[in-house]
Design a protein around this motif. Structure first.
Motif, PDB file in Angstrom:
ATOM      1  N   GLU A 280      -5.727  -2.715   1.461  1.00 27.99           N
ATOM      2  CA  GLU A 280      -4.577  -3.179   2.480  1.00 27.99           C
ATOM      3  C   GLU A 280      -4.292  -2.524   3.609  1.00 27.99           C
ATOM      4  O   GLU A 280      -5.152  -1.686   3.953  1.00 27.99           O
ATOM      5  CB  GLU A 280      -2.729  -2.335   2.009  1.00 27.99           C
TER       6      GLU A 280
ATOM      7  N   HIS B 196      -8.741   1.769  -0.739  1.00 28.67           N
ATOM      8  CA  HIS B 196      -7.274   0.748  -0.637  1.00 28.67           C
ATOM      9  C   HIS B 196      -7.545  -0.052   0.268  1.00 28.67           C
ATOM     10  O   HIS B 196      -8.034   0.481   1.517  1.00 28.67           O
ATOM     11  CB  HIS B 196      -6.356   1.581  -0.828  1.00 28.67           C
TER      12      HIS B 196
ATOM     13  N   HIS C 206      -0.709   0.250  -6.825  1.00 29.54           N
ATOM     14  CA  HIS C 206       0.007  -1.623  -5.484  1.00 29.54           C
ATOM     15  C   HIS C 206      -1.670  -2.325  -6.044  1.00 29.54           C
ATOM     16  O   HIS C 206      -1.208  -4.056  -5.830  1.00 29.54           O
ATOM     17  CB  HIS C 206      -0.328  -0.838  -4.272  1.00 29.54           C
TER      18      HIS C 206
ATOM     19  N   ASP D 226      -2.285   4.844  -2.652  1.00 27.68           N
ATOM     20  CA  ASP D 226      -0.372   4.665  -2.415  1.00 27.68           C
ATOM     21  C   ASP D 226       0.311   5.512  -3.207  1.00 27.68           C
ATOM     22  O   ASP D 226       1.693   6.187  -2.776  1.00 27.68           O
ATOM     23  CB  ASP D 226      -0.334   3.114  -2.709  1.00 27.68           C
TER      24      ASP D 226
ATOM     25  N   HIS E 205      -4.552   0.616   5.624  1.00 26.64           N
ATOM     26  CA  HIS E 205      -5.667   1.836   5.654  1.00 26.64           C
ATOM     27  C   HIS E 205      -6.730   1.222   6.176  1.00 26.64           C
ATOM     28  O   HIS E 205      -7.672   2.017   5.738  1.00 26.64           O
ATOM     29  CB  HIS E 205      -5.832   2.277   3.670  1.00 26.64           C
TER      30      HIS E 205
HETATM   31 FE   LIG Z   1      -0.689  -0.332   0.088  1.00 26.60          FE
END
Ligand SMILES: [Fe+2]
Length: 193
Positions: free
Chosen positions: A78, A76, A144, A163, A81
């Protein structure tokens, strides 16, 4: 932290965060979860938030006990992470990076490179053999964000779920699981997925 004989937790707890993602109150903080799988080949599962790079690399080094990682698996993009991808790639220049095609596009945007000489692109059902452990990647778009993959280790029967199944709250706080998991699901995962 022990998870199984070959899998160790190397994540961090954040008790300084005020609002998670700038909007969710997190009275009991937050954890950024990362793991290392110690096999013939060594795989690191995700990184952590930018503020915790030093602590995370120390956790990793402790568990590596002199070894060097072969792979960083990015599930991921984001930043909670992924913020330490570039730091990891500089620290371990021989390691390869394993992720989805969409995540590599984001990496180019976030870090100015998608590590072309070192990248391994995986998709639905791709596998990576570490020795005793074989990792199977499953795409989980919009758990997500659209680039998300989750990873199943069929040897220890562990799903690294990005997530998915997440919750608010640091891991060193005892609190009811369901309330914060429900609030996380509704706020973070459910509205996209
Ligand atoms: Fe996320």
């Amino acid at each position: 932290m022990f998870v199984t004989e070959d899998i160790r937790y190397i994540g961090v707890n954040d008790h300084d965060v005020d609002l998670f993602e700038g909007q969710y109150t997190v009275e009991n903080g937050m954890s950024y979860n990362s793991y290392v799988i110690l096999d013939e080949k060594v795989a690191v599962m995700d990184t952590v938030d930018a503020h915790f790079g030093v602590e995370w690399l120390q956790n990793l080094e402790t568990e590596l006990n002199g070894r060097r990682p072969d792979y960083l698996v990015v599930q991921h993009m984001e930043p909670d992470h992924s913020a330490n991808i570039a730091v990891f790639m500089e620290t371990y220049p021989e390691a390869q990076i394993v992720s989805s095609a969409k995540a590599f596009i984001m990496m180019q945007q976030f870090f100015g490179t998608d590590f072309p000489e070192r990248k391994v692109v995986v998709g639905e059902g791709s596998t990576l053999k570490l020795g005793r452990h074989t990792l199977t990647f499953v795409t989980a778009p919009m758990v997500h964000w659209p680039e998300v993959i989750v990873t199943y280790d069929s040897t220890d029967k562990v799903l690294f779920s990005a997530d998915g199944f997440g919750k608010f709250g640091a891991l060193d706080v005892e609190e009811d699981w369901a309330d914060e998991a429900r609030r996380y699901y509704i706020g973070i995962v459910g509205k996209y997925g």
